[in-house]
Design a protein around this motif. Structure first.
Motif, PDB file in Angstrom:
ATOM      1  N   ARG A 122       0.838  -1.217   0.000  1.00  0.00           N
ATOM      2  CA  ARG A 122       0.000   0.000   0.000  1.00  0.00           C
ATOM      3  C   ARG A 122       0.861   1.250   0.000  1.00  0.00           C
ATOM      4  NH1 ARG A 122      -3.713  -2.263   3.413  1.00  0.00           N
ATOM      5  NH2 ARG A 122      -2.743  -1.302   5.228  1.00  0.00           N
ATOM      6  N   TYR A 123       1.949   1.191   0.741  1.00  0.00           N
ATOM      7  CA  TYR A 123       2.920   2.298   0.763  1.00  0.00           C
ATOM      8  C   TYR A 123       3.382   2.581  -0.670  1.00  0.00           C
ATOM      9  CZ  TYR A 123       7.698   4.201   1.410  1.00  0.00           C
ATOM     10  OH  TYR A 123       8.863   4.927   1.321  1.00  0.00           O
ATOM     11  N   GLY A 124       3.617   1.512  -1.414  1.00  0.00           N
ATOM     12  CA  GLY A 124       3.815   1.619  -2.858  1.00  0.00           C
ATOM     13  C   GLY A 124       5.142   2.176  -3.331  1.00  0.00           C
ATOM     14  N   ALA A 125       6.062   2.461  -2.410  1.00  0.00           N
ATOM     15  CA  ALA A 125       7.323   3.081  -2.839  1.00  0.00           C
ATOM     16  C   ALA A 125       8.528   2.170  -2.633  1.00  0.00           C
ATOM     17  CB  ALA A 125       7.523   4.403  -2.095  1.00  0.00           C
ATOM     18  N   CYS A 126       8.293   0.897  -2.315  1.00  0.00           N
ATOM     19  CA  CYS A 126       9.447   0.009  -2.114  1.00  0.00           C
ATOM     20  C   CYS A 126       9.237  -1.342  -2.793  1.00  0.00           C
ATOM     21  CB  CYS A 126       9.747  -0.189  -0.629  1.00  0.00           C
ATOM     22  SG  CYS A 126       8.467  -1.066   0.283  1.00  0.00           S
ATOM     23  N   ASP A 127      10.344  -1.947  -3.188  1.00  0.00           N
ATOM     24  CA  ASP A 127      10.348  -3.326  -3.673  1.00  0.00           C
ATOM     25  C   ASP A 127      10.468  -4.238  -2.464  1.00  0.00           C
ATOM     26  OD1 ASP A 127      10.453  -2.614  -6.442  1.00  0.00           O
ATOM     27  OD2 ASP A 127      12.597  -2.217  -6.238  1.00  0.00           O
ATOM     28  N   LEU A 128       9.875  -5.422  -2.572  1.00  0.00           N
ATOM     29  CA  LEU A 128       9.978  -6.409  -1.496  1.00  0.00           C
ATOM     30  C   LEU A 128      10.694  -7.652  -2.004  1.00  0.00           C
ATOM     31  CD1 LEU A 128       6.318  -6.283  -0.078  1.00  0.00           C
ATOM     32  CD2 LEU A 128       8.281  -4.883   0.579  1.00  0.00           C
ATOM     33  N   VAL A 129      11.497  -8.258  -1.125  1.00  0.00           N
ATOM     34  CA  VAL A 129      12.106  -9.557  -1.411  1.00  0.00           C
ATOM     35  C   VAL A 129      11.892 -10.425  -0.171  1.00  0.00           C
ATOM     36  CG1 VAL A 129      14.216 -10.828  -1.976  1.00  0.00           C
ATOM     37  CG2 VAL A 129      13.883  -8.522  -2.904  1.00  0.00           C
ATOM     38  N   LEU A 130      11.329 -11.615  -0.358  1.00  0.00           N
ATOM     39  CA  LEU A 130      11.142 -12.564   0.743  1.00  0.00           C
ATOM     40  C   LEU A 130      12.397 -13.423   0.840  1.00  0.00           C
ATOM     41  CD1 LEU A 130       7.527 -13.731  -0.215  1.00  0.00           C
ATOM     42  CD2 LEU A 130       8.158 -11.907   1.392  1.00  0.00           C
ATOM     43  N   VAL A 131      12.935 -13.583   2.030  1.00  0.00           N
ATOM     44  CA  VAL A 131      14.115 -14.446   2.207  1.00  0.00           C
ATOM     45  C   VAL A 131      13.825 -15.476   3.295  1.00  0.00           C
ATOM     46  CG1 VAL A 131      15.802 -12.752   1.379  1.00  0.00           C
ATOM     47  CG2 VAL A 131      15.217 -12.776   3.794  1.00  0.00           C
ATOM     48  N   TYR A 132      14.208 -16.727   3.018  1.00  0.00           N
ATOM     49  CA  TYR A 132      13.899 -17.822   3.945  1.00  0.00           C
ATOM     50  C   TYR A 132      15.185 -18.398   4.506  1.00  0.00           C
ATOM     51  CZ  TYR A 132       9.943 -17.458   0.703  1.00  0.00           C
ATOM     52  OH  TYR A 132       8.944 -16.993  -0.101  1.00  0.00           O
ATOM     53  N   THR A 133      15.302 -18.377   5.818  1.00  0.00           N
ATOM     54  CA  THR A 133      16.466 -18.975   6.465  1.00  0.00           C
ATOM     55  C   THR A 133      16.116 -20.413   6.852  1.00  0.00           C
ATOM     56  OG1 THR A 133      15.829 -18.018   8.578  1.00  0.00           O
ATOM     57  CG2 THR A 133      17.311 -16.719   7.209  1.00  0.00           C
ATOM     58  N   TYR A 134      16.822 -20.968   7.803  1.00  0.00           N
ATOM     59  CA  TYR A 134      16.716 -22.403   8.079  1.00  0.00           C
ATOM     60  C   TYR A 134      16.676 -22.656   9.572  1.00  0.00           C
ATOM     61  CZ  TYR A 134      18.297 -27.275   8.452  1.00  0.00           C
ATOM     62  OH  TYR A 134      18.408 -28.605   8.770  1.00  0.00           O
ATOM     63  N   CYS A 135      15.851 -23.647   9.956  1.00  0.00           N
ATOM     64  CA  CYS A 135      15.937 -24.186  11.314  1.00  0.00           C
ATOM     65  C   CYS A 135      15.858 -25.710  11.197  1.00  0.00           C
ATOM     66  CB  CYS A 135      14.833 -23.632  12.217  1.00  0.00           C
ATOM     67  SG  CYS A 135      13.161 -23.989  11.666  1.00  0.00           S
ATOM     68  N   GLN A 136      16.296 -26.394  12.236  1.00  0.00           N
ATOM     69  CA  GLN A 136      16.467 -27.839  12.165  1.00  0.00           C
ATOM     70  C   GLN A 136      15.158 -28.583  11.860  1.00  0.00           C
ATOM     71  OE1 GLN A 136      19.770 -28.417  12.224  1.00  0.00           O
ATOM     72  NE2 GLN A 136      19.235 -30.417  11.431  1.00  0.00           N
ATOM     73  N   ASP A 137      14.046 -27.973  12.225  1.00  0.00           N
ATOM     74  CA  ASP A 137      12.726 -28.550  11.923  1.00  0.00           C
ATOM     75  C   ASP A 137      12.521 -28.804  10.431  1.00  0.00           C
ATOM     76  OD1 ASP A 137      11.705 -28.744  14.396  1.00  0.00           O
ATOM     77  OD2 ASP A 137      10.182 -27.173  14.180  1.00  0.00           O
ATOM     78  N   MET A 138      13.219 -28.041   9.610  1.00  0.00           N
ATOM     79  CA  MET A 138      13.023 -28.101   8.155  1.00  0.00           C
ATOM     80  C   MET A 138      13.858 -29.203   7.497  1.00  0.00           C
ATOM     81  SD  MET A 138      13.197 -24.018   7.337  1.00  0.00           S
ATOM     82  CE  MET A 138      12.029 -22.844   8.037  1.00  0.00           C
ATOM     83  N   TYR A 139      14.789 -29.767   8.261  1.00  0.00           N
ATOM     84  CA  TYR A 139      15.791 -30.673   7.680  1.00  0.00           C
ATOM     85  C   TYR A 139      15.164 -31.852   6.943  1.00  0.00           C
ATOM     86  CZ  TYR A 139      19.728 -33.929   7.360  1.00  0.00           C
ATOM     87  OH  TYR A 139      20.684 -34.799   6.891  1.00  0.00           O
ATOM     88  N   GLN A 140      14.265 -32.547   7.611  1.00  0.00           N
ATOM     89  CA  GLN A 140      13.713 -33.772   7.028  1.00  0.00           C
ATOM     90  C   GLN A 140      12.968 -33.492   5.722  1.00  0.00           C
ATOM     91  OE1 GLN A 140      12.046 -36.041  10.140  1.00  0.00           O
ATOM     92  NE2 GLN A 140      12.121 -37.961   9.005  1.00  0.00           N
ATOM     93  N   ASP A 141      12.115 -32.483   5.743  1.00  0.00           N
ATOM     94  CA  ASP A 141      11.389 -32.104   4.525  1.00  0.00           C
ATOM     95  C   ASP A 141      12.364 -31.791   3.397  1.00  0.00           C
ATOM     96  OD1 ASP A 141       8.794 -32.394   5.372  1.00  0.00           O
ATOM     97  OD2 ASP A 141       8.533 -30.298   5.966  1.00  0.00           O
ATOM     98  N   MET A 142      13.348 -30.948   3.691  1.00  0.00           N
ATOM     99  CA  MET A 142      14.265 -30.485   2.643  1.00  0.00           C
ATOM    100  C   MET A 142      15.091 -31.625   2.072  1.00  0.00           C
ATOM    101  SD  MET A 142      15.276 -26.758   4.246  1.00  0.00           S
ATOM    102  CE  MET A 142      16.410 -26.229   2.966  1.00  0.00           C
ATOM    103  N   MET A 143      15.526 -32.545   2.931  1.00  0.00           N
ATOM    104  CA  MET A 143      16.321 -33.677   2.446  1.00  0.00           C
ATOM    105  C   MET A 143      15.478 -34.617   1.571  1.00  0.00           C
ATOM    106  SD  MET A 143      19.372 -33.085   3.300  1.00  0.00           S
ATOM    107  CE  MET A 143      20.449 -34.509   3.283  1.00  0.00           C
ATOM    108  N   GLN A 144      14.162 -34.550   1.738  1.00  0.00           N
ATOM    109  CA  GLN A 144      13.263 -35.379   0.925  1.00  0.00           C
ATOM    110  C   GLN A 144      12.698 -34.610  -0.275  1.00  0.00           C
ATOM    111  OE1 GLN A 144      10.467 -36.615   3.916  1.00  0.00           O
ATOM    112  NE2 GLN A 144      11.756 -38.288   4.648  1.00  0.00           N
ATOM    113  N   GLY A 145      13.211 -33.384  -0.469  1.00  0.00           N
ATOM    114  CA  GLY A 145      12.749 -32.596  -1.611  1.00  0.00           C
ATOM    115  C   GLY A 145      11.369 -31.994  -1.429  1.00  0.00           C
ATOM    116  N   VAL A 146      10.978 -31.812  -0.170  1.00  0.00           N
ATOM    117  CA  VAL A 146       9.665 -31.234   0.137  1.00  0.00           C
ATOM    118  C   VAL A 146       9.869 -29.833   0.716  1.00  0.00           C
ATOM    119  CG1 VAL A 146       7.610 -31.465   1.619  1.00  0.00           C
ATOM    120  CG2 VAL A 146       8.659 -33.506   0.589  1.00  0.00           C
ATOM    121  N   VAL A 147       9.042 -28.887   0.284  1.00  0.00           N
ATOM    122  CA  VAL A 147       9.136 -27.517   0.812  1.00  0.00           C
ATOM    123  C   VAL A 147       8.514 -27.491   2.208  1.00  0.00           C
ATOM    124  CG1 VAL A 147       8.469 -25.109   0.444  1.00  0.00           C
ATOM    125  CG2 VAL A 147       8.991 -26.568  -1.531  1.00  0.00           C
ATOM    126  N   PRO A 148       9.277 -27.081   3.245  1.00  0.00           N
ATOM    127  CA  PRO A 148       8.707 -27.030   4.598  1.00  0.00           C
ATOM    128  C   PRO A 148       7.504 -26.073   4.639  1.00  0.00           C
ATOM    129  CG  PRO A 148      11.099 -26.762   4.654  1.00  0.00           C
ATOM    130  CD  PRO A 148      10.691 -26.666   3.216  1.00  0.00           C
TER     131      PRO A 148
END
Length: 224
Positions: A122-148
């Motif tokens: 709504r502010y309309g004057a900025c670009d946004l970029v989403l960045v995803y970091t990592y925590c150990q909970d995500m390990y199993q999904d990621m190793m199996q090729g699944v998006v957490p």
């Protein structure tokens, strides 16, 4: 229906406001997220990204608004966006909450993340970029090729609103798998990257920025 995929980079809409700001000679970069982005106690990934901007665009003024606060999620970010990012006239904002929202119920985090995104759009004057970091909970999904789930939920918003994203955690995990970085160099305490891990996160963001700002034909090659 649309499903998130295991991709580090998603180029969705160009960084038009960033390009305009660079053209005018002054760029204000905002960061909002948790402790992985908060630079008060340690070297974190934003510092390497800022270093890249300074090196790449030596003739422009670069201002930094790092609004990240450890142990906070997107629910608090909604209330802070106006004061910490919009009022500071950011041209480019990086949003990092995949980890801090990880334990929040999906409906709730979708609402607060979307609230934050909509406020900034709504502010309309900025670009946004989403960045995803990592925590150990995500390990199993990621190793199996699944998006957490926490990352997948964010990707749905990115797709809906046309916001590009960088999966820093996937980039770093691939570095570990290829033997370029050891686990303990990446996450000495299991969650917070040290300088080597933060550099890995930053390198993925820098690759994204190079593609958007330097190699993108839409910029007309003005920065090459």
């Amino acid at each position: 229906g649309w499903e998130p995929i295991m991709e580090i980079y998603r180029h969705r809409s160009g960084l038009i406001k960033t390009i305009q700001a660079i053209g005018k000679g002054k760029l204000t970069i905002g960061f909002i997220g948790g402790s992985i982005t908060d630079t008060r106690d340690a070297v974190r990934w934003p510092e390497y990204v800022i270093g890249w901007f300074v090196e790449r665009f030596p003739d422009i003024t670069i201002c930094v608004e790092n609004a990240a606060i450890g142990a906070t999620g997107s629910d608090l970010a909604v209330f802070r966006a106006q004061r910490d990012l919009i009022d500071r006239e950011c041209d480019l904002v990086f949003i990092e909450y995949a980890v801090n929202d990880n334990d929040v119920e999906a409906d709730r985090r979708m609402r607060t993340r979307e609230g934050l995104i909509r406020k900034l759009l709504r502010y309309g004057a900025c670009d946004l970029v989403l960045v995803y970091t990592y925590c150990q909970d995500m390990y199993q999904d990621m190793m199996q090729g699944v998006v957490p789930p926490s990352v997948g939920d964010f990707e749905r918003l990115g797709e809906h609103y046309g916001i590009g994203s960088v999966w820093m955690g996937l980039y770093a995990l691939e570095e570990v798998k290829k033997g370029r970085m050891r686990w303990e160099e990446w996450l000495p305490d299991g969650l917070h990257p040290d300088s080597r891990g933060s550099l890995s996160y930053a390198q993925s963001v820098i690759s994204y920025l190079e593609e958007e700002l330097l190699r993108n034909p839409a910029t007309g090659g003005i920065f090459v």
